[in-house]
Design a protein around this motif. Structure first.
Motif, short mmCIF file in Angstrom:
data_model
loop_
_atom_site.label_atom_id
_atom_site.label_comp_id
_atom_site.label_asym_id
_atom_site.label_seq_id
_atom_site.Cartn_x
_atom_site.Cartn_y
_atom_site.Cartn_z
N GLY A 134 0.81 -1.21 0.00
CA GLY A 134 0.00 0.00 0.00
C GLY A 134 0.85 1.26 0.00
N THR A 190 2.51 1.73 -3.41
CA THR A 190 1.56 2.22 -4.40
C THR A 190 1.27 3.71 -4.20
OG1 THR A 190 0.57 0.03 -4.50
CG2 THR A 190 -0.72 1.85 -5.39
N ASN A 191 1.16 4.14 -2.95
CA ASN A 191 0.94 5.56 -2.68
C ASN A 191 2.12 6.40 -3.17
OD1 ASN A 191 -1.49 4.98 -1.49
ND2 ASN A 191 -0.68 4.99 0.58
N THR A 250 -7.31 8.95 -0.23
CA THR A 250 -8.33 7.91 -0.29
C THR A 250 -7.69 6.52 -0.17
OG1 THR A 250 -9.64 9.33 -1.73
CG2 THR A 250 -10.23 7.00 -1.67
N ALA A 251 -6.56 6.31 -0.83
CA ALA A 251 -5.87 5.03 -0.75
C ALA A 251 -5.37 4.74 0.66
CB ALA A 251 -4.71 4.99 -1.74
N SER A 262 -6.53 1.50 2.73
CA SER A 262 -5.54 0.54 3.24
C SER A 262 -5.61 0.43 4.75
CB SER A 262 -4.13 0.93 2.79
OG SER A 262 -3.73 2.13 3.41
#
Length: 112
Positions: free
Chosen positions: A36, A39-40, A80-81, A85
């Motif tokens: 996570g 990816t961020n 938002t991610a 997560s």
């Protein structure tokens, strides 16, 4: 700066995949966290706001040049991610706790 951040993203993805392939449920949760975060950082780096971007919203007296202002959309996507997560990790921790209460095991292979 971009080269260092690319290396950090690659290391985070590598560690995340390595942890996901382990048998311990705690390491799987850490793998989800690493993936996570990687990816961020990837979304943040792909947005192109890294070195010299100005804040997206300025005071009225500041020069209004859209060429140097950062785009707020990638920042909103990352926020938002992060929230999603956090919810996934909270669910996985709850699942881990309940599984450990019922079976007393942390190893996935011993749950069969």
């Amino acid at each position: 700066m971009e080269l260092i951040l690319s290396i950090v993203i690659g290391v985070l993805y590598t560690v995340g995949v390595y942890f996901l392939l382990r048998r311990s449920m705690v390491r799987i949760i850490f793998g989800v966290l690493f993936l996570g975060n990687a990816t961020n950082l990837l979304i943040f780096m792909a947005s192109g706001v890294l070195p010299d971007a100005q804040p997206a919203f300025l005071a009225e007296s500041a020069p209004n040049n859209p060429q140097v202002m950062s785009d707020p959309l990638p920042q909103a996507l990352i926020l938002t991610a992060i929230v999603i997560s956090f919810g996934v990790v909270a669910f996985l921790l709850t699942l881990l706790r309940k599984t450990h209460e019922v079976t007393g095991e942390n190893d996935i292979d011993k749950l069969k």
